[in-house]
Design a protein around this motif. Structure first.
Motif, PDB file in Angstrom:
ATOM      1  N   THR A  58      40.248  48.333  34.945  1.00  0.00           N
ATOM      2  CA  THR A  58      39.519  48.431  36.210  1.00  0.00           C
ATOM      3  C   THR A  58      38.654  47.203  36.479  1.00  0.00           C
ATOM      4  O   THR A  58      37.718  47.265  37.263  1.00  0.00           O
ATOM      5  N   ALA A  59      38.965  46.100  35.821  1.00  0.00           N
ATOM      6  CA  ALA A  59      38.366  44.792  36.111  1.00  0.00           C
ATOM      7  C   ALA A  59      36.916  44.654  35.653  1.00  0.00           C
ATOM      8  O   ALA A  59      36.232  43.727  36.053  1.00  0.00           O
ATOM      9  N   GLY A  60      36.446  45.551  34.794  1.00  0.00           N
ATOM     10  CA  GLY A  60      35.088  45.439  34.291  1.00  0.00           C
ATOM     11  C   GLY A  60      34.951  44.433  33.176  1.00  0.00           C
ATOM     12  O   GLY A  60      33.930  43.758  33.043  1.00  0.00           O
ATOM     13  N   LEU A  61      35.981  44.328  32.339  1.00  0.00           N
ATOM     14  CA  LEU A  61      35.995  43.399  31.216  1.00  0.00           C
ATOM     15  C   LEU A  61      37.338  42.712  31.154  1.00  0.00           C
ATOM     16  O   LEU A  61      38.344  43.227  31.668  1.00  0.00           O
ATOM     17  N   ASP A  62      37.380  41.548  30.506  1.00  0.00           N
ATOM     18  CA  ASP A  62      38.641  40.878  30.266  1.00  0.00           C
ATOM     19  C   ASP A  62      39.150  41.290  28.888  1.00  0.00           C
ATOM     20  O   ASP A  62      38.367  41.663  28.006  1.00  0.00           O
ATOM     21  N   ALA A  63      40.455  41.191  28.677  1.00  0.00           N
ATOM     22  CA  ALA A  63      41.057  41.678  27.437  1.00  0.00           C
ATOM     23  C   ALA A  63      40.442  41.068  26.174  1.00  0.00           C
ATOM     24  O   ALA A  63      40.178  41.794  25.210  1.00  0.00           O
ATOM     25  N   PRO A  64      40.183  39.749  26.109  1.00  0.00           N
ATOM     26  CA  PRO A  64      39.612  39.198  24.877  1.00  0.00           C
ATOM     27  C   PRO A  64      38.251  39.785  24.512  1.00  0.00           C
ATOM     28  O   PRO A  64      37.850  39.730  23.338  1.00  0.00           O
ATOM     29  N   ASP A  65      37.537  40.359  25.489  1.00  0.00           N
ATOM     30  CA  ASP A  65      36.216  40.918  25.201  1.00  0.00           C
ATOM     31  C   ASP A  65      36.284  42.164  24.324  1.00  0.00           C
ATOM     32  O   ASP A  65      35.285  42.535  23.699  1.00  0.00           O
ATOM     33  N   ILE A  66      37.443  42.829  24.287  1.00  0.00           N
ATOM     34  CA  ILE A  66      37.546  44.054  23.487  1.00  0.00           C
ATOM     35  C   ILE A  66      38.525  43.886  22.327  1.00  0.00           C
ATOM     36  O   ILE A  66      38.919  44.869  21.703  1.00  0.00           O
ATOM     37  N   CYS A  67      38.907  42.657  22.036  1.00  0.00           N
ATOM     38  CA  CYS A  67      39.851  42.393  20.948  1.00  0.00           C
ATOM     39  C   CYS A  67      39.209  41.497  19.894  1.00  0.00           C
ATOM     40  O   CYS A  67      38.429  40.605  20.221  1.00  0.00           O
TER      41      CYS A  67
END
Length: 442
Positions: A58-67
């Motif tokens: 939903t565009a709140g975070l980018d993928a690298p932020d949770i990996c």
């Protein structure tokens, strides 16, 4: 050395771990690798903080932020080796794990493979709906969401526009509730500014569940609070309805009713990612049967941890909940048992310490079931949710970037990652036009 360039263990038992999720990550982190050689296998070279996948979607975070990069997480651990491989099968007689790059011998095997979306054998649902279990799933859903909104701006057919503006979310668990809340926030605070030619407040977000309540694993109070919050946020809630089929345009329910929509997000079920090769009876209904030492039924040197397991106790008669804390605690307990064995000390059985349940619904809206029968709603639950999720992210970079993103979103009512990256809308439209042209010549 062998085909996978793994060093000989030099007298140490080799533990092969399959899966770099919460269970595998905490097992390797807690294990004393002075006594063991560890080989971690995963099809991705990163750990995914799955509870925040909906924010990527939903565009709140980018993928690298949770990996978190798996090699980076354990680069200071001697005796640790990582290979980015998908496991094809297990030969329990020869104690081999088969991969495309070749077999790997194990002395002990730890299965931490987690779960995958369960479509209950319905090929149409698997083909046309959008699950949310992996980073690629989240990116695909985000691209689909914004591509669909772009199409709305280019459509003058009222029926087609209505179908494009209808989003069906299947499953009233934490993932469905959190996703529905995030979409409502996006509709209210962001999309009106980005799409001035469309009345985005007419977007329909429908959350459907086969039961009669949301968040079935939560307390009745939290379930009722979540329902009230979502209704206030203009999420349509449909209870007692089961999705039977979806062809990409029309969703058909078991009661015979239908809904025209271009988007069905699937969160109605999961099943364990079982790997073939273990003897019959080791698994049932998509989960490995384990004892309190986490040994797979019928084996002394094969273990399973996390969502892929089935373990009952006096408190958990139907098995443990499929949440991150179970996987974390199982991984830590199993590693401590291996450490104890290396020191000649007794092992301990797994006992789950329930730290409670959290679910965020929107801005200053969340529910929390905490130990000692404490239930929170609103800002206090929202604050606890934010603190816990930042704490358990892998790496200080991810914690910092996520915190800054949330602060920015909170202050500006904005979402930063509203990009359509792949596939492009032009490519899809070109494919559709080509198909139409081919059909017209037949």
């Amino acid at each position: 050395m062998n085909a996978l360039n793994l060093p000989v263990p030099q007298g140490k038992p080799r533990i092969v771990v399959i899966g770099g999720g919460f269970g595998g990550l905490n097992f390797v982190d807690t294990l004393d690798t002075r006594h063991y050689q560890v080989v971690l296998l995963d099809q991705y070279n990163y750990h995914t903080f799955a509870p925040l996948l909906y924010q990527v979607a939903t565009a709140g975070l980018d993928a690298p932020d949770i990996c978190g990069a798996l090699r980076k997480s354990f680069r200071h651990k001697k005796g640790f080796h990582f290979r980015m491989l998908r496991v094809q099968g297990i030969n329990d007689q020869a104690q081999l794990v088969h991969t495309k790059a070749g077999p790997i011998h194990y002395d002990h095997l730890v299965l931490a493979t987690g779960t995958r979306a369960n479509f209950f054998g319905n090929d149409n649902l698997e083909r046309h709906t959008l699950p949310l279990k992996t980073v690629p799933d989240a990116r695909r859903l985000r691209n689909h969401l914004f591509q669909t909104l772009e199409r709305v701006d280019m459509t003058d057919d009222p029926a087609e526009k209505q179908s494009l503006m209808t989003f069906l979310i299947v499953g009233g668990g934490p993932s469905g509730v959190e996703l529905a809340g995030a979409l409502s926030e996006l509709r209210r605070h962001v999309l009106q500014r980005d799409y001035p030619d469309t009345d985005t407040m007419q977007l329909r977000f429908i959350l459907v569940d086969g039961g009669e309540e949301l968040l079935a694993q939560f307390s009745d109070k939290s379930s009722a609070d979540a329902r009230r919050n979502l209704e206030e946020m203009r999420i349509e809630l449909w209870f007692g309805k089961l999705l039977a089929d979806y062809d990409g345009r029309v969703a058909t329910f078991k009661d015979g009713s239908t809904l025209e929509t271009h988007t069905v997000i699937w969160g109605a079920g999961v099943t364990g990612s079982i790997i073939g090769g273990l003897r019959e009876g080791s698994a049932q209904k998509g989960h490995y049967n384990i004892d309190d030492r986490m040994r797979v039924q019928g084996y002394e040197n094969v273990y399973a941890i996390g969502d892929v397991t089935y373990l009952t106790s006096d408190k958990w008669l139907k098995g443990h909940p499929g949440v991150a804390q179970v996987a974390i605690q199982m991984g830590q307990r199993l590693a401590k048992n291996f450490n104890a064995i290396a020191r000649g000390k007794p092992t301990e059985g797994f006992v789950y310490f329930d730290k409670g349940n959290l679910a965020i619904i929107g801005r200053n809206r969340a529910v929390a079931d905490l130990p000692k029968n404490i239930h929170l709603n609103g800002f206090p639950a929202w604050f606890i949710w934010a603190f816990v999720h930042i704490f358990y992210l892998v790496g200080w970079r991810n914690r910092l970037f996520t915190f800054l993103s949330w602060v920015g979103n909170y202050i500006t009512y904005n979402r930063a990652v509203r990009l359509v990256i792949e596939p492009t809308l032009e490519e899809e439209l070109a494919g559709a036009h080509a198909a139409d042209a081919q059909a017209a010549t037949v």
